[in-house]
Design a protein around this motif. Structure first.
Motif, PDB file in Angstrom:
ATOM      1  N   TRP A  65       0.825  -1.205   0.000  1.00  0.00           N
ATOM      2  CA  TRP A  65       0.000   0.000   0.000  1.00  0.00           C
ATOM      3  C   TRP A  65       0.857   1.251   0.000  1.00  0.00           C
ATOM      4  O   TRP A  65       0.521   2.256  -0.661  1.00  0.00           O
ATOM      5  N   MET A  93       2.010   1.979  -3.432  1.00  0.00           N
ATOM      6  CA  MET A  93       0.991   2.550  -4.326  1.00  0.00           C
ATOM      7  C   MET A  93       0.909   4.071  -4.233  1.00  0.00           C
ATOM      8  O   MET A  93       0.260   4.721  -5.062  1.00  0.00           O
ATOM      9  N   LEU A 118      -2.402 -10.051  -3.282  1.00  0.00           N
ATOM     10  CA  LEU A 118      -3.198  -9.191  -4.147  1.00  0.00           C
ATOM     11  C   LEU A 118      -2.758  -7.734  -4.036  1.00  0.00           C
ATOM     12  O   LEU A 118      -2.667  -7.020  -5.041  1.00  0.00           O
ATOM     13  N   ALA A 119      -2.458  -7.276  -2.820  1.00  0.00           N
ATOM     14  CA  ALA A 119      -1.990  -5.892  -2.640  1.00  0.00           C
ATOM     15  C   ALA A 119      -0.680  -5.664  -3.379  1.00  0.00           C
ATOM     16  O   ALA A 119      -0.485  -4.605  -4.007  1.00  0.00           O
ATOM     17  N   LEU A 176      -1.347  -5.399  -7.130  1.00  0.00           N
ATOM     18  CA  LEU A 176      -1.950  -4.099  -7.446  1.00  0.00           C
ATOM     19  C   LEU A 176      -0.887  -3.005  -7.495  1.00  0.00           C
ATOM     20  O   LEU A 176      -0.920  -2.127  -8.376  1.00  0.00           O
ATOM     21  N   LYS A 183       1.185  -3.558 -10.680  1.00  0.00           N
ATOM     22  CA  LYS A 183       0.365  -3.264 -11.858  1.00  0.00           C
ATOM     23  C   LYS A 183       0.143  -1.767 -12.017  1.00  0.00           C
ATOM     24  O   LYS A 183       0.156  -1.225 -13.131  1.00  0.00           O
ATOM     25  N   LYS A 184      -0.063  -1.077 -10.883  1.00  0.00           N
ATOM     26  CA  LYS A 184      -0.322   0.371 -10.926  1.00  0.00           C
ATOM     27  C   LYS A 184       0.830   1.115 -11.579  1.00  0.00           C
ATOM     28  O   LYS A 184       0.615   2.074 -12.348  1.00  0.00           O
ATOM     29  N   MET A 208     -10.307  -4.814  -3.085  1.00  0.00           N
ATOM     30  CA  MET A 208      -9.062  -4.900  -3.862  1.00  0.00           C
ATOM     31  C   MET A 208      -9.301  -5.667  -5.162  1.00  0.00           C
ATOM     32  O   MET A 208      -8.672  -5.363  -6.187  1.00  0.00           O
ATOM     33  N   TYR A 219     -10.604  -3.204  -7.498  1.00  0.00           N
ATOM     34  CA  TYR A 219      -9.502  -2.360  -7.954  1.00  0.00           C
ATOM     35  C   TYR A 219      -8.684  -3.083  -9.030  1.00  0.00           C
ATOM     36  O   TYR A 219      -8.243  -2.466 -10.018  1.00  0.00           O
ATOM     37  N   ALA A 220      -8.502  -4.385  -8.848  1.00  0.00           N
ATOM     38  CA  ALA A 220      -7.771  -5.168  -9.856  1.00  0.00           C
ATOM     39  C   ALA A 220      -8.490  -5.124 -11.204  1.00  0.00           C
ATOM     40  O   ALA A 220      -7.862  -5.020 -12.266  1.00  0.00           O
ATOM     41  N   LEU A 278      -7.871  -1.950 -12.980  1.00  0.00           N
ATOM     42  CA  LEU A 278      -6.522  -1.903 -13.568  1.00  0.00           C
ATOM     43  C   LEU A 278      -6.367  -2.899 -14.719  1.00  0.00           C
ATOM     44  O   LEU A 278      -5.259  -3.088 -15.228  1.00  0.00           O
ATOM     45  N   LEU A 303      -6.558  -6.061 -14.635  1.00  0.00           N
ATOM     46  CA  LEU A 303      -5.790  -7.237 -14.220  1.00  0.00           C
ATOM     47  C   LEU A 303      -6.665  -8.460 -14.423  1.00  0.00           C
ATOM     48  O   LEU A 303      -7.751  -8.566 -13.848  1.00  0.00           O
TER      49      LEU A 303
END
Length: 790
Positions: free
Chosen positions: A74, A77, A124-125, A128, A131-132, A172, A175-176, A179, A181
């Protein structure tokens, strides 16, 4: 009537041996009074012990805490304040790229079979974050495959759910998708997660006090979150709840210099990754001190602990958020500081307690910590603390009855801890009994779980266990030798020939060994144990064994002191008792002279005469059918309870010098009165029925008579229990209080030790009649703690 020693049974010793080669049977490093040439095996063991101590010292000085992949993701990010297209903390991204596990997951501090939800959330975090910023395609693909393969664990009831998992993990996943994903997830499991999230959110919105919880799991709220309202929980250090993940999510949504400064400070301390909570230094070090005290090994680290507690006290006086914004830390600090004599008020803790169980932030471990803190009432005006104690007791009982208790500590048998805390308040637990139980139930898994798991050796580790077992068994071996000497003393003084007297040498010694157990207090233990036996013999002599003439002659002999027992005693019983008294008092006086550098024998004789006079007065009251007033009864009965000869001579043998002024001081007399009065009343409550049948004086019927006959037995008993509680709190206050105190702390502690003995012994039965106590005696004196290799 003296402290009663009822049960004649005693189990045979059960000798066992260690299975860990690092443990030694004789540890010179644990014995400050003996020097011996060590063998190579012993030298190796001594080195092992010293290395263990050195590691523990480091933990007292400085906390160690694992980093968190979830929180680091986090933080990774967070965009740069100068450009939303660049990461603010690229080193965190690099750390994520370098710390993926072989199976594609991110699991720091470790994988655990019951923490699959935590691993899924952390992985997963991390995906993310990568990927971000468009980095780590291979790592993203490997992580995605791990999630797809293990996705079913997200709804498994057997898995431990991190705080807020049902809200954060589905968000999350949303959110994926934003993005782009591509996660191929099993639809039914996915739908179940979304349903549970919606249900959880609905319940939170309808529940009073959920606002703080929803702010804590803010990263899981998505577009539903009112970030302005979340920011009201921002602390002076810039964080939200000392949580890097919550703080990072808040900054992403609503840039704030305080949040950013906090994240920089966390990374400055930990490098390129952050922990699950920061700061946690004070709590971690307090937890180390609590470990050492509960396991019975704090005396090896007195200097380090004193320094740490002084530091904690300064933080307390300054109103540090690190203490007062966290219920567990506040409760632990309050309990530890108060029990170590620091002057702390209960106002702060009583204000915290109601807020600690609102919404979904309830943790039974926190409730138990607060309950233990609320037991330490020492001032009459602490009514709020008393009320909180009752509320917390009800809460813990409700949680137990619900059948489902959650603790943030992995592998912790919280049900057993709660049951034991409710059954045995701190004032009815003898130190060595508690130490053994804590050692045998010790869980050195130091994993804790909040939104993610984290570890700290300050919470628990094998070094604590190793040193505590070594210390317990070493002291126990000395106790067995002392008990054998004590039993020889009984025989040599012919006390076993007194048919009317209860023979309880093991139990008389146990009450000393279980409370002040260290090697250097051997003489004090032996004085205590011998005087328990003598007081019991004299009590039985006045109750059933002697005629009026014999009782009077015994008093005259002690008054004269230099009488010839072989010619001036009217009976063999008087001769045996007086000879044992004179020989033992003289022996204790000689040993005390070496420490005190003055003669105290006359004072010990005076203490014994006080007991004999009070017992004679009770005998005369009974013979004349005299009914004293309640005040007259108590003023005599607290002396006749026979704790004076047990505790007071031992004070001369614990180390510090006691001047004549000290033992004549009102503090000395008050400590004795409070200890003895509560003990007498505890005894009277338990023995009421029996003593009424034989026509003996007892506080319960006397209170009923003195109140004009309008008070029932139950009401009288409640009044006596209330009085006991008041006396106990005042006793503890005087024992702990430093300001204005005259007596040395080690001496005052003996009064409290006896109080814990009394509260335990009279908790259920009159004296040592419980089979549970027989078991405890053997565990403290005869049965070494056996440890397997670890």
């Amino acid at each position: 009537m003296s402290l009663l020693l009822r049960t004649p049974l005693f189990f045979s010793p059960n000798e066992s041996h260690f299975k860990n080669p690092c443990f030694s049977h004789v540890s010179a490093s644990l014995d400050t009074g003996i020097q011996r040439a060590p063998s190579s095996k012993m030298a190796s063991s001594l080195q092992c012990i010293e290395e263990t101590k050195a590691r523990i010292v480091k933990l007292i000085h400085k906390a160690e805490l694992s980093v968190s992949t979830y929180d680091t993701a986090w933080v990774a990010m967070v965009p740069s304040p100068n450009s939303s297209n660049e990461p603010c903390f690229p080193d965190c991204l690099a750390w994520l790229l370098e710390n993926q596990c072989y199976d594609g997951s991110w699991a720091c501090p470790h994988h655990h079979s019951f923490l699959k939800k935590d691993v899924l959330s952390s992985t997963l975090a991390c995906i993310l974050a990568l990927k971000k910023w468009g980095v780590g395609e291979e790592q993203i693909n490997n992580g995605a495959r791990f999630i797809e393969v293990n996705f079913a664990s997200a709804t498994e009831k057997s898995q431990i759910s991190p705080t807020g998992f049902d809200i954060i993990f589905p968000t999350m996943l949303d959110y994926a998708r934003d993005l782009f994903l591509d996660l191929r997830l099993e639809p039914t499991t996915f739908d179940d997660l979304i349903f549970k999230r919606d249900l959880e959110l609905k319940r939170c919105y309808q529940s009073q006090g959920s606002e703080a919880y929803l702010a804590y799991v803010a990263e899981g709220m998505g577009k539903l979150q009112d970030w302005e309202s979340v920011m009201k929980y921002q602390r002076k250090n810039g964080s939200l709840f000392n949580s890097p993940s919550t703080t990072a999510a808040a900054f992403i949504a609503l840039p704030n210099s305080g949040c950013l400064n906090y994240l920089h400070s966390a990374l400055k301390k930990f490098g390129n990754a952050v922990p699950a909570a920061f700061p946690l230094d004070l709590y971690s070090r307090l937890r180390t001190v609590d470990n050492l005290e509960s396991l019975g090994i704090s005396r090896y680290f007195q200097k380090e602990i004193q320094h740490m507690l002084d530091e904690t006290y300064r933080c307390w006086l300054q109103g540090s958020e690190e203490i007062f914004m966290d219920a567990s830390t506040c409760a632990l600090a309050f309990r530890t500081l108060r029990m170590n004599g620091y002057k702390v008020t209960s106002d702060s803790i009583t204000k915290l307690i109601p807020d600690s169980f609102c919404g979904n932030m309830k943790d039974i471990g926190t409730a138990l910590e607060l309950y233990r803190a609320s037991e330490f009432m020492i001032y009459p005006h602490e009514r709020d603390l008393e009320q909180q104690n009752l509320r917390l007791k009800d809460l813990l009982e409700q949680e137990l009855s619900s059948g489902f208790i959650h603790s943030s500590q992995l592998g912790r048998n919280i049900d057993s801890e709660v049951n034991h805390a409710l059954d045995y308040p701190f004032y009815a637990i003898m130190d060595r009994v508690a130490n053994r139980r804590n050692i045998e139930h010790y869980n050195f898994d130091n994993t804790r779980i909040m939104k993610t798991s984290y570890c700290s050796p300050n919470f628990a580790n094998k070094d604590f266990l190793f040193l505590s077992v070594e210390d317990f068994n070493y002291c126990q071996a000395m106790h067995r030798e002392e008990l054998a000497e004590h039993e020889r003393w009984v025989t040599e003084n012919r006390l076993d020939e007194l048919k009317f007297a209860r023979q309880r040498s093991a139990y008389s010694y146990f009450s000393a060994a279980a409370t002040f157990f260290t090697p250097e207090l051997s003489d004090a233990r032996m004085s205590w144990a011998k005087n328990v036996v003598l007081a019991t013999v004299v009590d039985d002599f006045f109750d059933v064994g002697g005629s009026v003439e014999e009782l009077k002659q015994l008093i005259q002999l002690v008054e004269t002191w230099d009488a010839d027992a072989s010619t001036e005693c009217s009976s063999q019983n008087v001769q045996i008792i007086f000879s044992a008294l004179r020989r033992t008092i003289s022996e204790i006086g000689d040993k005390a002279f070496k420490l005190q550098e003055r003669s105290v024998t006359n004072h010990i004789i005076e203490i014994w005469l006080g007991l004999l006079y009070s017992m004679m007065k009770e005998a005369e009251w009974t013979a004349d059918n005299h009914v004293p007033t309640m005040d007259d009864y108590i003023s005599n009965a607290y002396v006749s309870f026979a704790l004076g000869p047990v505790v007071l001579p031992s004070l001369y043998l614990v180390g510090p010098k006691l001047s004549e002024e000290m033992v004549r001081h009102s503090e000395y007399r008050t400590l004795f009165r409070l200890m003895s009065t509560s003990g007498r009343l505890l005894n009277d409550i338990q023995t009421c029925e029996r003593e009424l049948k034989v026509g003996k004086l007892n506080a319960i019927p006397l209170y009923m008579i003195n109140s004009g006959g309008d008070t029932s037995k139950d009401a009288a008993t409640r009044e006596m229990k209330s009085l006991i509680g008041c006396q106990r709190r005042e006793l503890l206050r005087l024992v702990l209080e430093r300001e204005g105190s005259v007596l040395p702390e080690p001496c005052k502690e003996l009064f409290w030790h006896m109080s814990t003995v009394l509260h335990l012994f009279y908790q259920k039965d009159d004296g040592f009649t419980s089979k549970d106590l027989i078991k405890v005696v053997n565990e403290v004196i005869h049965q070494p703690i056996v440890v397997k290799e670890f």
